[in-house]
Design an enzyme around this catalytic site. Structure first.
Site, PDB file in Angstrom:
ATOM      1  N   VAL A  39       0.925  -1.159  -0.036  1.00 19.29           N
ATOM      2  CA  VAL A  39      -0.070   0.059  -0.057  1.00 19.29           C
ATOM      3  C   VAL A  39       0.989   1.540   0.024  1.00 19.29           C
ATOM      4  O   VAL A  39       0.616   2.259  -0.611  1.00 19.29           O
ATOM      5  CB  VAL A  39      -0.890  -0.047   1.281  1.00 19.29           C
ATOM      6  N   ASP A  69      -1.855  20.299 -43.863  1.00 23.47           N
ATOM      7  CA  ASP A  69      -2.539  20.400 -45.021  1.00 23.47           C
ATOM      8  C   ASP A  69      -2.092  21.840 -45.478  1.00 23.47           C
ATOM      9  O   ASP A  69      -1.745  22.599 -44.582  1.00 23.47           O
ATOM     10  CB  ASP A  69      -4.098  20.290 -44.765  1.00 23.47           C
ATOM     11  N   ASP A  79      -8.545  20.218 -42.681  1.00 27.30           N
ATOM     12  CA  ASP A  79      -9.828  20.583 -42.425  1.00 27.30           C
ATOM     13  C   ASP A  79     -11.009  20.106 -43.272  1.00 27.30           C
ATOM     14  O   ASP A  79     -12.208  20.245 -42.851  1.00 27.30           O
ATOM     15  CB  ASP A  79      -9.891  22.248 -42.694  1.00 27.30           C
ATOM     16  N   ASP A  82      -9.061  14.661 -44.932  1.00 27.01           N
ATOM     17  CA  ASP A  82      -8.089  14.626 -43.818  1.00 27.01           C
ATOM     18  C   ASP A  82      -8.407  13.848 -42.861  1.00 27.01           C
ATOM     19  O   ASP A  82      -7.543  13.353 -42.372  1.00 27.01           O
ATOM     20  CB  ASP A  82      -7.726  16.084 -43.465  1.00 27.01           C
ATOM     21  N   GLU A  92       8.033  15.447   3.308  1.00 27.12           N
ATOM     22  CA  GLU A  92       7.428  15.508   1.870  1.00 27.12           C
ATOM     23  C   GLU A  92       7.224  16.705   1.266  1.00 27.12           C
ATOM     24  O   GLU A  92       6.879  16.959   0.368  1.00 27.12           O
ATOM     25  CB  GLU A  92       6.417  14.174   2.110  1.00 27.12           C
TER      26      GLU A  92
END
Length: 996
Positions: free
Chosen positions: A323, A370, A732, A736, A962
């Site tokens: 765990v 494109d 677009d 495509d 931590e």
């Protein structure tokens, strides 16, 4: 006929119309019979795209749990549920609060599953959007009669269909006859061509023909923008070009691979699982002496004794360690970080549709872009025009700024012709009146109706103004008052309106392929008719006898003047401009007083063969150069990509010369670059061997692929992925969509993009701006760095917890933390700082570094070692404070026994399980927070119930270290001096507001 598995396809484009009609057993004036239609419906089925079988919801949900990290978390949830149950039973508490941790883990997994199922549904919506492009009804000839509203799904190969302006094409069809002199079809969404395509009936004698070259075919889903014609249906349903695209989208969705992040997390999960298993086994095994004992007689072990209770206890310790090792909060933090990234990108006009795409952008190595609508504006505009000056040997060249249909966007450079001379007036008149286009505004963008070139000419007229200064000022005031909006936001442009009111149009001579021109007859204010002509420069010059000079004088055209005009035209064409010549004619003979259909010369206007004669003996005015211009910001974006080590490849359906010209202009290539080996048509590239293709794609520098069909784009993307590139594909159009789906990240245009492209994409650009992609890539790189930061933080923190549990087991002391505490730390305490690390600002030089390779480790071995060392410090400190409380009266001047607890020797602490056999051992009562006194009826409870304060100290030390460790995770290589904590105020807030 229609292709099927056992039937050779009929290439209708390569055969004359008569042969096509014979092949389909139909007459153009009769159409198919009802009986024949029923037979063909049985054979070919309905003219509709197939509905893909959707994956059941339960299966979609189940697939979301097929992930290494998710499986680990499922195990963690199960273990924490069992431990919570046992803890609740021991404490006599059966409320829901003891199950908070497993419930939180399950909620995290459910959230991830919901996101995953939603993304999968997005993929299916791409196919739904494709279906919406299909036509609903059409005009068909059946049994000798015209059926005006036949449902398009009932079409079969061989049907005769009539198309006119505005119609959506219902199937792939061969043009059988033209009802008007010209027919144009807008098919850019399918082929990527910037301009509507002129259609005809002549066969094209090529079996293997590019889609763009099939000028006698019309394709399902495209739109007729000019003229009308009669067509023969040759392909329906899934055999149409749009049907093939659906198949490609579906195939691409099946080929979708995991994102780089998911691959790394899976690798991390697999290693984590192995490490946890090994460490748990070691912890359980090293304590064998507590549950398994034996005696040695004659050198051999005998009299074995096994304690099930002790074995179970140390198994529980191993489970606690598992765990501690599992970063339960990681999926939640990753999801949060990606969600924050989508928000940042949305602020920069990049709408992310799939969360993992945020990170994928950061490791992009190739952008396949494109051209039309992506690198260019997809709005034709006039770039320059020229006319003659005061002599036939002098030309005037005018440059025009502005790249959109907005008349206020740019103007004519150094325009000093406020009161235009006669020559410029004639040019403006031809542009304004020999024109069928319209401009309208949707509130955000100016758009056009009709042909893009004609719309651009109207915008030029607006930039030129009108000849009369009073009229010009009146028009300008009217434009500012915005009172020229009519017919649903159609913009009635001021200067064009002035010309329209000045000269009434009475007849039109439509464009045809032979003379390559179009003209109109207008009634001038003086009552005489004038012919205004525009068309191909070479064609007009062949029919030109005169040239107009700047002062309006008309002089005969001679050979030097003709060569000057052709030379200027050649210069403009070499820049990738589409050139249109402008001319007029005043002496129209019997058409000089033409007014309407009742005129004696009306028959001449019905016969296209007479048009060339009418358009002869012209007066040449000038030449206008147009183009679909590149976006202004693309040049800098290309430079940024080059600096970031990202290759740019342009894949377009446009012709080769235009594509190359644009690529030179955006500096993908320099003017002196030899494009051999860098510029190919789609067909040329596909004809190369796979070895040559891979070699070309591997070479550094930009590439351009023109005349590319959907399958070409898809193959190029697939090959790039095979050689290890992370591919971003922009586009677009419908053409495509398959490549957008296949690419690691598909990027669709939000303004000009089709719904099909958007639904197939991972990200949509709200402003259609190529430079937004570069900003998004920088954001993706920053997000990846931040994700590594909180993964480093979680690894070191969890490793510290593992060390703490390992040390307690190895030393034989009581467990210093229980599973509930560890889950609380992992989910609640570590969560906010880890999430705050996702807000780290991007490094200044983030786009000056090469993209990371796909095989780069998420956490390198050196970084992992460093943070394991840090984790060791965390673990030692956590266990150390636990031991100190039991064994030392003070530490660094701090009194540890003020609460009255009993001190023991370290050896006693390590052998606390033997406490029942100790003589004279007494555990004194001691106080805890709130003044509560802990007493013991059994002194040995001091090492179980009595460890509550020592555990609290251990937990406090763990959390404190931590929190400081989160500051250490701000940067992988930079110190806190160069990367001070206040650069991320959210992290400081998360630390200061820690719930512990």
């Amino acid at each position: 006929m229609d292709p099927s598995e056992d039937e050779k396809p009929f290439h209708a484009w390569s055969w004359p119309v008569e042969q096509c009609l014979k092949e389909y057993s139909v007459k153009i004036d009769k159409g198919l019979s009802t009986y024949e239609v029923e037979k063909r419906l049985e054979k070919y089925g309905w003219n509709e795209l197939q509905k893909e079988r959707r994956k059941p919801l339960w299966l979609c949900v189940l697939e979301q749990f097929d992930d290494t990290l998710v499986k680990i978390l499922l195990i963690a949830a199960f273990i924490s549920f069992i431990l919570a149950y046992l803890h609740g039973s021991e404490a006599g508490d059966s409320g829901l609060e003891v199950y908070v941790e497993p419930i939180v883990i399950i909620l995290i997994l459910v959230l991830n599953a919901i996101v995953g199922v939603w993304q999968e549904n997005n993929a299916e919506r791409a196919l739904d959007a494709l279906k919406e492009m299909q036509c609903d009804s059409c005009k068909v000839r059946r049994d000798g009669h015209l059926v005006p509203g036949l449902p398009a799904k009932e079409l079969v190969p061989g049907d005769i269909v009539e198309l006119r302006v505005g119609d959506k094409v219902p199937a792939d069809m061969r043009v059988a006859a033209l009802k008007t002199s010209t027919v144009r079809v807008e098919q850019s969404s399918l082929t990527g061509e910037a301009m509507p395509v002129l259609k005809g009936t002549d066969p094209i004698f090529l079996d293997d023909c590019e889609l763009q070259a099939k000028e006698n075919m019309v394709f399902a889903g495209t739109t007729v923008v000019n003229g009308s014609c009669i067509c023969l249906v040759v392909n329906t349903g899934m055999h149409t070009e749009i049907g093939k695209i659906q198949k490609q989208i579906h195939e691409a969705s099946l080929e979708e691979s995991d994102t780089p992040l998911k691959k790394k997390l899976d690798e991390f999960g697999n290693r984590l699982t192995t490490a946890i298993g090994i460490v748990c086994l070691i912890v359980w095994a090293v304590n064998y002496k507590y549950f398994l004992t034996w005696e040695i007689k004659h050198g051999w072990p005998t009299n074995f004794r096994f304690s099930f209770e002790k074995c179970t206890y140390y198994f529980k310790i191993a489970v606690v360690l598992a765990v501690a090792a599992i970063p339960e909060g990681l999926p939640a933090v990753i999801t949060t970080c990606l969600a924050l990234g989508t928000r940042k990108m949305a602020q920069k006009n990049a709408i992310v549709r799939k969360l993992p795409s945020v990170e994928t952008l950061g490791c992009t190595t190739v952008i396949c872009s494109d051209k039309t609508g992506t690198l260019t504006t997809n709005q034709m505009s006039v770039t320059e025009f020229f006319t003659l000056g005061g002599k036939t040997t002098i030309s005037r060249i005018f440059s025009v700024e502005g790249t959109t249909y907005d008349p206020k966007d740019g103007g004519i450079v150094d325009w000093n012709c406020y009161n235009m001379d006669a020559n410029l007036q004639a040019l403006a008149e031809v542009c304004a009146l020999c024109n069928d286009a319209g401009i309208y505004s949707d509130g955000q963008l100016y758009r056009m109706t009709g042909l893009p070139t004609e719309a651009a000419l109207k915008v030029l007229v607006e930039k030129m103004g009108v000849p009369d200064s009073k009229a010009r000022n009146k028009i300008r005031d009217a434009q500012l008052a915005a009172n020229y909006l009519i017919d649903h936001n159609t913009v009635k442009l001021g200067c064009c309106e002035w010309w329209t009111r000045r000269s009434k149009r009475v007849a039109t001579l439509e464009f045809d392929r032979v003379r390559k021109s179009m003209s109109v007859i207008v009634r001038e204010p003086c009552g005489r008719n004038r012919l205004l002509v525009k068309g191909a420069v070479e064609s007009l010059l062949e029919r030109t006898l005169y040239i107009q000079l700047a002062d309006g004088s008309i002089v005969p055209i001679d050979e030097p003047c003709r060569q000057l005009l052709l030379s200027r035209h050649s210069e403009m064409s070499s820049k990738g401009l589409r050139c249109l010549g402008m001319a007029y004619k005043d002496d129209l003979g019997e058409l000089s007083d033409y007014y309407a259909e009742g005129h004696p010369a009306y028959k001449k206007l019905l016969d296209p063969s007479c048009f060339s004669l009418i358009e002869s003996n012209l007066v040449f005015v000038g030449v206008v150069g147009l183009r679909d211009p590149p976006r202004e910001e693309v040049h800098q974006a290309i430079e940024d990509c080059r600096g970031a080590g990202i290759k740019v490849m342009v894949i377009t359906g446009d012709n080769k010369s235009t594509a190359e010209a644009i690529c030179r202009e955006i500096h993908l290539f320099s003017e002196d670059d030899d494009l051999a080996g860098r510029s190919f048509s789609g067909k040329e590239f596909m004809e190369l061997s796979s070895v040559e293709q891979m070699k070309i794609l591997n070479e550094p520098g930009g590439k351009v692929f023109s005349r590319a069909e959907p399958r070409h784009k898809q193959e190029i993307v697939r090959m790039l992925k095979e050689i290890g590139e992370i591919v971003a594909m922009t586009g677009d159009g419908v053409n495509d969509a398959p490549a957008l789906k296949l690419a690691d990240i598909g990027i669709a245009m939000g303004v000009t993009g089709t719904e099909v492209a958007k639904e197939a994409s991972d990200m949509v650009l709200a402003d259609d701006n190529f430079s937004t992609i570069v900003s998004a890539i920088a954001e993706g790189r920053s997000i990846y760095n931040n994700m590594k930061a909180f993964i480093r933080y979680m690894i070191s923190s969890n490793f510290g917890e593992v060390i703490a549990i390992f040390l307690t087991a190895a030393l034989g002391i009581p467990e210093c933390m229980i599973p509930v505490q560890l889950l609380w730390v992992n989910l609640v305490t570590d969560g906010p700082p880890a999430t705050a690390l996702g807000f780290n600002p991007a490094e200044v030089d983030i786009m000056q570094k090469p993209p990371r390779r796909s095989n780069d480790a998420l956490i390198s071995s050196w970084v992992l070692f460093r943070y394991m060392v840090i984790g060791s410090y965390v673990g030692l400190a956590t266990v150390g404070i636990f031991i100190l409380w039991y064994t030392r009266a003070s530490f660094l001047g701090i009194n540890l026994v003020s609460d009255g607890h009993t001190l023991v020797e370290l050896s006693q602490l390590r052998n606390w399980g033997e406490c029942p056999g100790w003589s004279n051992f007494v555990a004194a009562p001691f106080t805890v927070a709130g003044g509560r006194v802990i007493t013991f009826s059994n002194p040995c409870d001091y090492f179980s119930v009595g460890k509550v304060k020592a555990m609290t100290l251990s937990l406090s030390v763990l959390v404190a270290i931590e929190m400081f460790n989160s500051l250490n995770a701000l940067s992988e290589d930079t110190s806190l001096i160069k990367m001070p904590p206040w650069r991320n105020c959210w992290l400081l807030l998360a630390i200061s507001c820690n719930p512990y």
